[in-house]
Design a protein around this motif. Structure first.
Motif, mmCIF file in Angstrom:
data_model
loop_
_atom_site.group_PDB
_atom_site.id
_atom_site.type_symbol
_atom_site.label_atom_id
_atom_site.label_comp_id
_atom_site.label_asym_id
_atom_site.label_seq_id
_atom_site.Cartn_x
_atom_site.Cartn_y
_atom_site.Cartn_z
ATOM 1 N N LEU A 40 0.782 -1.240 0.000
ATOM 2 C CA LEU A 40 0.000 0.000 0.000
ATOM 3 C C LEU A 40 0.818 1.298 0.000
ATOM 4 O O LEU A 40 0.451 2.242 -0.698
ATOM 5 N N PRO A 41 1.920 1.389 0.741
ATOM 6 C CA PRO A 41 2.680 2.645 0.690
ATOM 7 C C PRO A 41 3.291 2.945 -0.685
ATOM 8 O O PRO A 41 3.711 4.063 -0.949
ATOM 9 N N HIS A 42 3.312 1.939 -1.548
ATOM 10 C CA HIS A 42 3.958 2.087 -2.854
ATOM 11 C C HIS A 42 2.979 2.209 -4.009
ATOM 12 O O HIS A 42 3.396 2.261 -5.170
ATOM 13 N N VAL A 43 1.681 2.230 -3.709
ATOM 14 C CA VAL A 43 0.676 2.335 -4.769
ATOM 15 C C VAL A 43 -0.235 3.528 -4.510
ATOM 16 O O VAL A 43 -0.370 3.985 -3.380
ATOM 17 N N ILE B 160 -10.085 0.920 -17.178
ATOM 18 C CA ILE B 160 -10.409 0.204 -15.948
ATOM 19 C C ILE B 160 -10.169 -1.271 -16.218
ATOM 20 O O ILE B 160 -10.723 -1.837 -17.168
ATOM 21 N N VAL B 161 -9.317 -1.876 -15.392
ATOM 22 C CA VAL B 161 -8.976 -3.286 -15.538
ATOM 23 C C VAL B 161 -9.476 -4.029 -14.309
ATOM 24 O O VAL B 161 -9.035 -3.767 -13.194
ATOM 25 N N PRO C 84 -3.632 6.298 -18.065
ATOM 26 C CA PRO C 84 -4.089 6.046 -16.692
ATOM 27 C C PRO C 84 -4.862 4.725 -16.639
ATOM 28 O O PRO C 84 -5.710 4.466 -17.489
ATOM 29 N N ILE C 85 -4.524 3.914 -15.657
ATOM 30 C CA ILE C 85 -5.165 2.615 -15.476
ATOM 31 C C ILE C 85 -5.628 2.501 -14.034
ATOM 32 O O ILE C 85 -4.860 2.754 -13.100
ATOM 33 N N VAL C 86 -6.877 2.105 -13.858
ATOM 34 C CA VAL C 86 -7.415 1.836 -12.532
ATOM 35 C C VAL C 86 -7.699 0.346 -12.460
ATOM 36 O O VAL C 86 -8.427 -0.202 -13.296
ATOM 37 N N GLY D 226 6.582 -0.948 -15.464
ATOM 38 C CA GLY D 226 6.735 0.278 -16.229
ATOM 39 C C GLY D 226 5.469 1.046 -16.528
ATOM 40 O O GLY D 226 5.498 2.000 -17.311
ATOM 41 N N TYR D 227 4.360 0.683 -15.911
ATOM 42 C CA TYR D 227 3.133 1.451 -16.098
ATOM 43 C C TYR D 227 3.237 2.739 -15.288
ATOM 44 O O TYR D 227 3.491 2.706 -14.088
ATOM 45 N N ALA D 228 3.071 3.866 -15.955
ATOM 46 C CA ALA D 228 3.362 5.165 -15.342
ATOM 47 C C ALA D 228 2.266 5.683 -14.428
ATOM 48 O O ALA D 228 2.559 6.354 -13.445
ATOM 49 N N GLU D 229 1.007 5.395 -14.749
ATOM 50 C CA GLU D 229 -0.094 5.970 -13.977
ATOM 51 C C GLU D 229 -1.106 4.863 -13.659
ATOM 52 O O GLU D 229 -2.118 4.702 -14.336
ATOM 53 N N VAL D 230 -0.783 4.106 -12.643
ATOM 54 C CA VAL D 230 -1.646 2.989 -12.264
ATOM 55 C C VAL D 230 -2.185 3.221 -10.855
ATOM 56 O O VAL D 230 -1.465 3.704 -9.983
#
Length: 157
Positions: free
Chosen positions: A14-17, A37-38, A84-86, A106-110
């Motif tokens: 959690l602290p890393h996401v 949205i995945v 952006p991916i949620v 390597g996903y920049a905005e997850v």
């Protein structure tokens, strides 16, 4: 190596996401038309009720779906590293681990959707079944909260 519980693994991740609440995701869907949205739940869970237009990628194949050269490769997802991916699951725990994995890939905005699809339903946002028919909120509530049976609890003593 120290043995960890699922809850401990999630707490470590959690602290890393980055997490979003369902209402944040609702706003992002308007503000960012390329938002993906995945849904990483199993097919049975997804078919009971999912967010419209979400991409279903079960957690068990997520990493190979995000990379070229595998039978599970989903080109749309591989090419979304800058979008952006949620990530969504039932409660937001599996997605915490999955979001950390995608960031490492390597996903920049997850983002992980905190409270998951249960929270989406609690906020009275629409869910759809396998036939894309809107699911009744109360029926979804029952399906999204399966009971924990006694044999699934840690033995006492």
């Amino acid at each position: 190596m120290t043995q960890k519980t699922f809850a401990a693994l999630v707490a470590d991740a959690l602290p890393h996401v980055r997490e979003l609440m369902p209402w944040d995701v609702e706003e992002m869907l308007v503000e960012k038309p390329d938002l993906m949205i995945v849904d990483i739940r199993e097919i049975e869970e997804y078919n009971v009720g999912h967010i419209r237009n979400s991409l279903h990628v079960p957690r068990g194949i997520l990493e190979t779906a995000c990379d070229w050269g595998y039978a599970e490769t989903i080109p749309e997802l591989v090419q979304a590293r800058d979008k952006p991916i949620v990530l969504v699951c039932r409660s937001g725990n599996r997605t915490a681990l999955a979001a950390l994995t995608l960031a490492l890939m390597g996903y920049a905005e997850v983002y992980s959707m905190k409270t998951g699809v249960r929270g989406w339903n609690d906020y009275e946002l629409p869910l759809f079944d396998a036939d894309e028919v809107q699911v009744d909120i109360d029926e979804a509530e029952v399906e999204l909260n399966p009971p924990v049976h006694p044999d699934q609890m840690e033995p006492k003593g």
